[in-house]
Design a protein around this motif. Structure first.
Motif, PDB file in Angstrom:
ATOM      1  N   SER A 246      -1.517 -12.986 -22.816  1.00 45.84           N
ATOM      2  CA  SER A 246      -1.951 -14.346 -22.483  1.00 45.84           C
ATOM      3  C   SER A 246      -0.740 -15.253 -22.301  1.00 45.84           C
ATOM      4  O   SER A 246       0.312 -15.025 -22.912  1.00 45.84           O
TER       5      SER A 246
ATOM      6  N   CYS B 204      -0.072 -18.060 -23.481  1.00 48.18           N
ATOM      7  CA  CYS B 204       0.355 -18.689 -24.730  1.00 48.18           C
ATOM      8  C   CYS B 204       1.129 -17.724 -25.624  1.00 48.18           C
ATOM      9  O   CYS B 204       1.779 -18.147 -26.585  1.00 48.18           O
TER      10      CYS B 204
ATOM     11  N   ASP C  64      -3.370 -22.355 -21.284  1.00 48.93           N
ATOM     12  CA  ASP C  64      -3.491 -22.554 -22.721  1.00 48.93           C
ATOM     13  C   ASP C  64      -4.470 -21.577 -23.377  1.00 48.93           C
ATOM     14  O   ASP C  64      -4.799 -21.701 -24.560  1.00 48.93           O
ATOM     15  N   SER C  65      -4.950 -20.610 -22.590  1.00 51.44           N
ATOM     16  CA  SER C  65      -5.878 -19.576 -23.073  1.00 51.44           C
ATOM     17  C   SER C  65      -7.225 -20.123 -23.515  1.00 51.44           C
ATOM     18  O   SER C  65      -7.986 -19.432 -24.199  1.00 51.44           O
ATOM     19  N   SER C  66      -7.543 -21.362 -23.130  1.00 50.83           N
ATOM     20  CA  SER C  66      -8.837 -21.938 -23.495  1.00 50.83           C
ATOM     21  C   SER C  66      -9.945 -21.531 -22.528  1.00 50.83           C
ATOM     22  O   SER C  66     -11.122 -21.756 -22.797  1.00 50.83           O
ATOM     23  N   ARG C  67      -9.573 -20.958 -21.394  1.00 49.55           N
ATOM     24  CA  ARG C  67     -10.524 -20.470 -20.396  1.00 49.55           C
ATOM     25  C   ARG C  67     -10.098 -19.074 -19.956  1.00 49.55           C
ATOM     26  O   ARG C  67      -8.916 -18.740 -19.952  1.00 49.55           O
TER      27      ARG C  67
ATOM     28  N   LYS D  48     -15.442 -19.995 -21.713  1.00 54.94           N
ATOM     29  CA  LYS D  48     -14.706 -20.875 -22.615  1.00 54.94           C
ATOM     30  C   LYS D  48     -14.294 -20.031 -23.808  1.00 54.94           C
ATOM     31  O   LYS D  48     -15.130 -19.531 -24.565  1.00 54.94           O
ATOM     32  N   THR D  49     -12.978 -19.868 -23.982  1.00 53.42           N
ATOM     33  CA  THR D  49     -12.485 -18.983 -25.042  1.00 53.42           C
ATOM     34  C   THR D  49     -11.782 -19.744 -26.158  1.00 53.42           C
ATOM     35  O   THR D  49     -11.207 -19.129 -27.062  1.00 53.42           O
ATOM     36  N   ASP D  50     -11.847 -21.070 -26.097  1.00 53.13           N
ATOM     37  CA  ASP D  50     -11.267 -21.890 -27.164  1.00 53.13           C
ATOM     38  C   ASP D  50     -12.281 -21.968 -28.302  1.00 53.13           C
ATOM     39  O   ASP D  50     -12.977 -22.977 -28.492  1.00 53.13           O
TER      40      ASP D  50
ATOM     41  N   GLU E  95     -13.478 -20.512 -32.471  1.00 53.25           N
ATOM     42  CA  GLU E  95     -13.003 -20.104 -33.787  1.00 53.25           C
ATOM     43  C   GLU E  95     -13.445 -18.656 -34.037  1.00 53.25           C
ATOM     44  O   GLU E  95     -14.403 -18.386 -34.758  1.00 53.25           O
TER      45      GLU E  95
END
Length: 435
Positions: free
Chosen positions: A230, A232, A282-285, A299-301, A303
């Motif tokens: 990724s 990040c 940012d690895s959030s998607r 959406k991969t942001d 927990e």
């Protein structure tokens, strides 16, 4: 009577002797004539051979690769320097350079500031006695690594600058050979803490920067189709024969020492094998494309340590064919999918088609990537790198700013957004006017 008989015998014997003598003479003359004829024929053949001019042997000509012609209003540049097919591209983290490797035994380093110029100069690094199939910049942009096709291992090249000229030197030792199947991708964590290699079986290796294997991951996906680190630098993901994408976290301690590899999350929902996937910066998607004829945005942001699963944002149809590649713009606004020789660009906000580029390359597209500033989309598959203006990115940015303008309350914020919208629209219009 006896005298008469004796005379008769003598005459008979004399006649036989005469006949034998005549027969022997004729046989000898006939033999001499035949020998003479053979000699004459031999001389004639040799003379005929000698008088015939022998054409010098010509070396077979190497077939010159046919030039694939392509044009489009959004085509910003065509980078040409390689003499062999290009297999991999990578942008440096500072956005200044683009690296490309080819089976012509070279790695080329291009300056991104020259993309809109007429001349596209590049620096050349030779790969001695081998050629690279993959290339990746180090986080500090002072080195790059390649995977060697024949050596089946990683080689590190350091970049040095002296008197405004760059030089490249290979490290004294390559990484040890560890994979048993062909390697499909390599990567370096943005943190600089590890290197990843993935092979076509089910193996992913996590390496230290010094070439020591820190961990081995078995993906259990029958075969690996794609794997990457990724942006990040926290995760490694893989996809393959199965219908999911698996993501692991590579964990290090506060002092920088390697701790463990843990399962982070999975993308589940496709009904057939996944061809490829990509992270936003940012690895959030994440975006994934499958053999089931769909691509999905996630959406991969989440927990994931609390067992929270990624959220599926939408699914869209994809009518392309394999082999395919998928790329996600760093800002998460645009998704591009390459299918054989074609490229389709989608909005990551709506999932709708924004642009289509047909027959971009003369061979199957081998790599596809956005630059870190979201200005360009680059592709390769033959001996040329095509650079496209990211028009979909401009439109998505304008749409976002218009939404922000509706919610703005202060006059200063409104004025600033209005000016940014005008500038972005002007730049977008210029892309089509100039071309």
């Amino acid at each position: 009577m006896e005298a008469v008989a004796l005379v008769a015998v003598t005459v008979l014997l004399g006649g036989i002797v005469v006949l034998l003598a005549l027969w022997g003479r004729k046989a000898k003359e006939g033999g001499e004539q035949e020998s003479g004829a053979e000699k004459t024929n031999g001389q004639a053949f040799q003379e005929k051979q000698s008088t015939k001019k022998q054409k010098p042997l010509r070396k077979p000509r190497k077939e010159k690769a046919q030039t694939h012609n392509f044009s489009h209003p959004l085509l910003a540049a065509a980078l040409k320097a390689h003499s062999g097919n290009i297999s991999c591209l990578d942008f440096s983290s500072n956005g200044k350079y683009l690296a490309s490797c080819s089976d012509d035994r070279t790695v080329r380093i291009w300056s991104t500031k020259d993309f809109l110029e007429r001349e596209h100069n590049c620096m050349r690094a030779n790969v001695d006695f081998d050629h690279a199939t993959h290339v990746r910049f180090s986080p500090d942009c002072r080195a790059f690594i390649v995977f060697l096709a024949n050596g089946d291992t990683i080689r590190v090249f350091k970049m040095t600058k002296k008197n405004d000229a760059y030089g490249f030197s290979a490290a004294p030792e390559d990484f040890p050979k560890r994979h048993k199947a062909s390697v499909i991708n390599i990567g370096i964590a943005e943190t600089g803490k590890f290197v990843m290699t993935a092979s076509s079986d089910t193996t992913i290796l996590i390496w230290s920067r010094k070439g020591e294997v820190l961990a081995t991951i078995n993906t259990n996906q029958v075969t690996n189709a794609y794997a990457c680190v990724s942006p990040c630098g926290r995760f490694v993901g893989s996809c393959g024969f199965t219908s999911d994408v698996k993501v692991w976290e590579i964990c290090f301690g506060k002092s920088g020492d390697f701790r463990e590899v843990t399962r982070a999350f999975e993308l589940t929902g496709h009904s057939a094998g996944v061809c490829g996937f990509a992270f936003s910066n940012d690895s959030s998607r994440m975006a994934s494309v499958s053999k089931d004829g769909t691509w999905k945005l996630w959406k991969t942001d989440v927990e994931y340590k609390k067992q929270q699963d990624p959220y599926l944002m939408f699914t869209r149809k994809w009518s392309g064919k394999e082999p395919c590649r998928i790329a996600f713009s760093p800002d998460g606004r645009v998704v591009a999918i390459a299918s054989v020789c074609d490229i389709t660009v989608y909005s990551a906000q709506t999932g709708e088609v924004e642009e289509e580029f047909k027959s971009v390359h003369g061979d199957v597209i081998s790599d596809l990537a956005f630059d870190i500033n979201n200005k360009f989309l680059v592709s390769t598959g033959d001996r040329v790198i095509r650079v496209f203006h990211n028009s979909a990115g401009y439109r998505a940015a304008i749409a976002d700013m218009k939404d922000m303008l509706k919610k703005a309350t202060s006059k200063g914020t409104k004025d600033r957004l209005e000016q940014q919208i005008k500038d972005a629209q002007r730049a977008l219009d210029a892309l089509y006017k100039e071309n």
